[in-house]
Design a protein around this motif. Structure first.
Motif, PDB file in Angstrom:
ATOM      1  N   VAL A  29       0.780  -1.199  -0.241  1.00 25.31           N
ATOM      2  CA  VAL A  29       0.124  -0.163  -0.174  1.00 25.31           C
ATOM      3  C   VAL A  29       1.075   0.920  -0.174  1.00 25.31           C
ATOM      4  CG1 VAL A  29      -1.582   1.627   1.773  1.00 25.31           C
ATOM      5  CG2 VAL A  29      -1.761  -1.000   0.915  1.00 25.31           C
ATOM      6  N   GLY A  30       0.750   2.217  -1.245  1.00 25.49           N
ATOM      7  CA  GLY A  30       1.674   2.991  -1.393  1.00 25.49           C
ATOM      8  C   GLY A  30       0.878   4.480  -0.353  1.00 25.49           C
ATOM      9  N   LEU A  31       1.665   5.157   0.459  1.00 22.08           N
ATOM     10  CA  LEU A  31       0.895   6.856   0.982  1.00 22.08           C
ATOM     11  C   LEU A  31       1.412   7.162   0.445  1.00 22.08           C
ATOM     12  CD1 LEU A  31      -0.723   7.204   3.342  1.00 22.08           C
ATOM     13  CD2 LEU A  31       1.314   7.189   4.526  1.00 22.08           C
ATOM     14  N   ILE A  32       0.952   8.700  -0.491  1.00 26.55           N
ATOM     15  CA  ILE A  32       1.146   9.728  -1.233  1.00 26.55           C
ATOM     16  C   ILE A  32       0.569  10.898  -0.840  1.00 26.55           C
ATOM     17  CG2 ILE A  32       1.801   7.759  -3.102  1.00 26.55           C
ATOM     18  CD1 ILE A  32      -1.095   8.662  -4.698  1.00 26.55           C
ATOM     19  N   GLY A  33       1.138  11.612  -1.490  1.00 29.62           N
ATOM     20  CA  GLY A  33       0.347  12.865  -1.335  1.00 29.62           C
ATOM     21  C   GLY A  33       1.657  14.309  -1.228  1.00 29.62           C
ATOM     22  N   ALA A  34       1.392  15.453  -1.222  1.00 30.12           N
ATOM     23  CA  ALA A  34       2.533  16.588  -1.298  1.00 30.12           C
ATOM     24  C   ALA A  34       2.895  16.955  -0.090  1.00 30.12           C
ATOM     25  CB  ALA A  34       2.021  18.349  -1.423  1.00 30.12           C
TER      26      ALA A  34
ATOM     27  N   GLY B  38       3.976  18.284   3.388  1.00 28.45           N
ATOM     28  CA  GLY B  38       2.892  18.600   4.682  1.00 28.45           C
ATOM     29  C   GLY B  38       1.256  17.782   4.334  1.00 28.45           C
ATOM     30  N   ALA B  39       1.585  17.001   3.497  1.00 28.11           N
ATOM     31  CA  ALA B  39      -0.032  16.394   3.759  1.00 28.11           C
ATOM     32  C   ALA B  39      -0.278  15.405   5.091  1.00 28.11           C
ATOM     33  CB  ALA B  39      -0.080  15.339   2.722  1.00 28.11           C
ATOM     34  N   GLY B  40       0.649  14.714   5.960  1.00 26.68           N
ATOM     35  CA  GLY B  40       0.524  14.309   6.926  1.00 26.68           C
ATOM     36  C   GLY B  40       0.818  12.499   6.745  1.00 26.68           C
ATOM     37  N   LYS B  41       1.613  12.432   5.281  1.00 26.26           N
ATOM     38  CA  LYS B  41       1.852  11.366   5.395  1.00 26.26           C
ATOM     39  C   LYS B  41       3.123  10.673   6.383  1.00 26.26           C
ATOM     40  CE  LYS B  41       4.460  12.062   1.704  1.00 26.26           C
ATOM     41  NZ  LYS B  41       4.150  13.381   1.763  1.00 26.26           N
ATOM     42  N   SER B  42       3.802  11.135   6.901  1.00 26.82           N
ATOM     43  CA  SER B  42       5.158  10.397   8.055  1.00 26.82           C
ATOM     44  C   SER B  42       4.435  10.317   9.026  1.00 26.82           C
ATOM     45  CB  SER B  42       6.224  11.372   8.204  1.00 26.82           C
ATOM     46  OG  SER B  42       6.774  11.648   7.336  1.00 26.82           O
ATOM     47  N   THR B  43       3.275  11.345   9.125  1.00 29.25           N
ATOM     48  CA  THR B  43       2.260  11.468  10.750  1.00 29.25           C
ATOM     49  C   THR B  43       1.884   9.877  10.831  1.00 29.25           C
ATOM     50  OG1 THR B  43       2.833  14.015  11.256  1.00 29.25           O
ATOM     51  CG2 THR B  43       0.250  12.638  12.129  1.00 29.25           C
ATOM     52  N   ALA B  44       0.828  10.080   9.675  1.00 29.97           N
ATOM     53  CA  ALA B  44       0.215   9.052   9.680  1.00 29.97           C
ATOM     54  C   ALA B  44       0.632   7.601   9.559  1.00 29.97           C
ATOM     55  CB  ALA B  44      -0.873   8.513   8.274  1.00 29.97           C
ATOM     56  N   VAL B  45       2.200   7.640   9.277  1.00 33.41           N
ATOM     57  CA  VAL B  45       2.737   5.887   9.658  1.00 33.41           C
ATOM     58  C   VAL B  45       3.366   6.275  10.770  1.00 33.41           C
ATOM     59  CG1 VAL B  45       5.453   5.370   8.940  1.00 33.41           C
ATOM     60  CG2 VAL B  45       4.018   5.802   7.053  1.00 33.41           C
TER      61      VAL B  45
ATOM     62  N   THR C  75       4.083 -10.375   3.176  1.00 36.64           N
ATOM     63  CA  THR C  75       4.344  -9.567   4.512  1.00 36.64           C
ATOM     64  C   THR C  75       3.495  -8.624   3.967  1.00 36.64           C
ATOM     65  OG1 THR C  75       6.523 -10.009   5.568  1.00 36.64           O
ATOM     66  CG2 THR C  75       5.565  -7.575   5.613  1.00 36.64           C
ATOM     67  N   GLY C  76       2.882  -7.590   4.504  1.00 33.65           N
ATOM     68  CA  GLY C  76       1.983  -6.335   4.078  1.00 33.65           C
ATOM     69  C   GLY C  76       2.654  -5.891   4.437  1.00 33.65           C
ATOM     70  N   ILE C  77       3.042  -4.873   3.296  1.00 30.02           N
ATOM     71  CA  ILE C  77       3.132  -2.960   3.174  1.00 30.02           C
ATOM     72  C   ILE C  77       3.171  -1.820   2.881  1.00 30.02           C
ATOM     73  CG2 ILE C  77       5.681  -1.846   1.651  1.00 30.02           C
ATOM     74  CD1 ILE C  77       6.055  -4.964   2.803  1.00 30.02           C
ATOM     75  N   LEU C  78       3.425  -0.832   3.883  1.00 27.82           N
ATOM     76  CA  LEU C  78       2.727  -0.005   3.507  1.00 27.82           C
ATOM     77  C   LEU C  78       4.304   1.702   3.647  1.00 27.82           C
ATOM     78  CD1 LEU C  78       0.642   2.216   4.033  1.00 27.82           C
ATOM     79  CD2 LEU C  78       1.189   2.934   6.715  1.00 27.82           C
ATOM     80  N   ILE C  79       4.037   1.991   2.589  1.00 27.58           N
ATOM     81  CA  ILE C  79       5.594   2.842   2.088  1.00 27.58           C
ATOM     82  C   ILE C  79       5.190   4.059   1.533  1.00 27.58           C
ATOM     83  CG2 ILE C  79       4.999   1.660  -0.127  1.00 27.58           C
ATOM     84  CD1 ILE C  79       7.893   1.639  -0.321  1.00 27.58           C
ATOM     85  N   VAL C  80       5.407   4.878   2.502  1.00 24.58           N
ATOM     86  CA  VAL C  80       5.558   6.009   1.448  1.00 24.58           C
ATOM     87  C   VAL C  80       6.195   6.727   0.292  1.00 24.58           C
ATOM     88  CG1 VAL C  80       5.764   9.016   2.824  1.00 24.58           C
ATOM     89  CG2 VAL C  80       5.273   7.534   4.184  1.00 24.58           C
ATOM     90  N   LEU C  81       6.212   7.419  -0.517  1.00 17.77           N
ATOM     91  CA  LEU C  81       6.435   7.461  -1.614  1.00 17.77           C
ATOM     92  C   LEU C  81       6.426   8.638  -2.857  1.00 17.77           C
ATOM     93  CD1 LEU C  81       5.501   3.812  -3.210  1.00 17.77           C
ATOM     94  CD2 LEU C  81       7.460   5.003  -2.698  1.00 17.77           C
ATOM     95  N   HIS C  82       7.092   9.557  -3.145  1.00 13.00           N
ATOM     96  CA  HIS C  82       6.774  10.725  -3.396  1.00 13.00           C
ATOM     97  C   HIS C  82       6.733  10.366  -5.477  1.00 13.00           C
ATOM     98  CE1 HIS C  82       6.295  14.061  -0.990  1.00 13.00           C
ATOM     99  NE2 HIS C  82       8.163  12.809   0.109  1.00 13.00           N
TER     100      HIS C  82
ATOM    101  N   LEU D  23      -3.310   3.023  -3.160  1.00 13.07           N
ATOM    102  CA  LEU D  23      -3.488   3.800  -3.017  1.00 13.07           C
ATOM    103  C   LEU D  23      -3.613   4.784  -1.677  1.00 13.07           C
ATOM    104  CD1 LEU D  23      -1.198   5.204  -5.962  1.00 13.07           C
ATOM    105  CD2 LEU D  23       0.324   4.150  -4.598  1.00 13.07           C
ATOM    106  N   VAL D  24      -3.505   5.632  -0.524  1.00  8.87           N
ATOM    107  CA  VAL D  24      -3.766   6.246  -0.091  1.00  8.87           C
ATOM    108  C   VAL D  24      -3.265   7.624  -0.272  1.00  8.87           C
ATOM    109  CG1 VAL D  24      -4.377   6.876   2.238  1.00  8.87           C
ATOM    110  CG2 VAL D  24      -4.262   4.137   1.361  1.00  8.87           C
ATOM    111  N   LEU D  25      -4.036   8.853  -0.879  1.00  3.84           N
ATOM    112  CA  LEU D  25      -3.431  10.203  -1.499  1.00  3.84           C
ATOM    113  C   LEU D  25      -4.291  11.047   0.157  1.00  3.84           C
ATOM    114  CD1 LEU D  25      -2.297  12.241  -3.333  1.00  3.84           C
ATOM    115  CD2 LEU D  25      -5.119  11.814  -4.706  1.00  3.84           C
ATOM    116  N   LEU D  26      -3.221  11.181   0.357  1.00 13.54           N
ATOM    117  CA  LEU D  26      -2.860  12.463   1.608  1.00 13.54           C
ATOM    118  C   LEU D  26      -3.759  13.599   0.685  1.00 13.54           C
ATOM    119  CD1 LEU D  26      -1.888  10.965   5.149  1.00 13.54           C
ATOM    120  CD2 LEU D  26      -4.205  10.783   4.640  1.00 13.54           C
ATOM    121  N   HIS D  27      -4.034  14.783   1.393  1.00 15.35           N
ATOM    122  CA  HIS D  27      -4.250  16.455   1.381  1.00 15.35           C
ATOM    123  C   HIS D  27      -4.432  17.152   2.607  1.00 15.35           C
ATOM    124  CE1 HIS D  27      -5.010  19.623  -1.336  1.00 15.35           C
ATOM    125  NE2 HIS D  27      -5.701  19.829  -1.074  1.00 15.35           N
ATOM    126  N   LYS D  28      -3.363  17.624   2.324  1.00 17.76           N
ATOM    127  CA  LYS D  28      -3.596  18.647   3.552  1.00 17.76           C
ATOM    128  C   LYS D  28      -4.239  18.047   4.904  1.00 17.76           C
ATOM    129  CE  LYS D  28      -4.860  23.009   1.178  1.00 17.76           C
ATOM    130  NZ  LYS D  28      -5.971  23.048   0.674  1.00 17.76           N
ATOM    131  N   GLY D  29      -4.314  16.869   5.253  1.00 26.19           N
ATOM    132  CA  GLY D  29      -4.548  15.905   6.437  1.00 26.19           C
ATOM    133  C   GLY D  29      -5.449  14.834   6.518  1.00 26.19           C
TER     134      GLY D  29
END
Length: 270
Positions: free
Chosen positions: A38-43, A45-52, A196-203, A215-221
């Motif tokens: 599962v890819g965690l994407i977003g600009a 400051g969108a909150g990706k690292s905080t979500a992880v 293994t279940g993988i959650l990965i932040v990607l740019h 994919l999970v697309l974050l925008h403004k939190g």
């Protein structure tokens, strides 16, 4: 005592995090099933690292809860959580002059008692993790003497050595050259294929499209969209989340996205 609340998978339910009085993420809900990436994407400051970090219980939740294979992680101690979820943090430097192999061996800590020695079986797990990440030849090097890319792969080896059913990675390819970026993504896919279940932040949006199952697309939190990669990487979503348009093409095996801001370079503006 652990609390059974859901079925298999790593699941975030209505998660919110506030830091310094500011809401960073709000009402985040998604899951990571065994064997999927599962890819965690977003600009920025969108909150990706905080979500992880929230999924790992490394930040205090303002709302919601986290479950791993049906167990509320708030009911688990640190060692129990470490056995279930391993973590590749973003750009973490190594400050201690440990031998590289010893650094990777730290991944086995959740499985060992305070006075336990590393067994032959544990050593084989460590070696396998280093071979998979192309770091076995570095095993006798002092970790603080390694390049940024070598260190990044070493930290990935440490994470694989944990043997947790879920792996969370925050931009693990950021410090790598093109060959090792591809290698890391191939490793992630291989880990998922093994269950293994993988959650990965990607740019990198091409990586997101070609290596992720969803994919999970974050925008403004908040979650702007989630699901199938083609659905999430729609022109509308990319414009709203990143303020970009993309050109798309395929060579038959790989799909490519070339982002564009729509701004004409100064050298072409005359």
């Amino acid at each position: 005592m652990s609390s059974k609340i859901e079925t298999a998978g790593l699941a975030l339910h209505g998660v919110g995090v506030a830091l310094g009085g500011q809401q960073i993420i709000e009402d985040i809900s998604f899951d990571v099933k065994p064997g999927e990436v599962v890819g965690l994407i977003g600009a920025n400051g969108a909150g990706k690292s905080t979500a992880v970090r929230a999924a790992l219980n490394l930040v205090k939740l303002a709302a919601g809860h986290i479950a791993v294979d049906g167990v509320d992680t708030a009911s688990l101690n640190l060692k129990e959580r470490a056995k279930l979820m391993s973590y590749v943090p973003q750009g973490t430097p190594v400050h201690w002059p440990l031998v590289a192999e010893r650094l990777v061996a730290l991944g086995r800590t959740p499985h060992l008692g305070p006075w336990d020695k590393i067994s032959n079986a544990e050593q084989e797990i460590i070696k396998a993790a280093m071979v998979e990440t192309d770091t076995w030849h570095l095993r006798e090097r002092i970790a603080t003497t390694l390049s940024g890319g070598e260190t990044a792969r070493l930290m990935l080896a440490r994470t694989i050595a944990v043997g947790a059913p879920y792996m969370l990675a925050d931009e693990p390819t950021a410090a790598l050259d093109p060959y090792h970026r591809l290698q890391v993504m191939d490793i992630m896919r291989a880990q998922a294929k093994a269950g293994t279940g993988i959650l990965i932040v990607l740019h990198d949006l091409s990586f997101a499209q070609n290596y992720c199952d969803k994919l999970v697309l974050l925008h403004k939190g908040k979650i702007l969209d989630q699901g199938d990669t083609r659905q999430v990487l729609s022109d509308k979503n990319l414009m709203e989340a990143f303020q970009i348009s993309v050109s798309r093409w395929s060579d038959g095996n790989t799909d490519y996205l070339m982002p564009s801001t729509g701004v004409t370079p100064a050298s072409e503006a005359s």
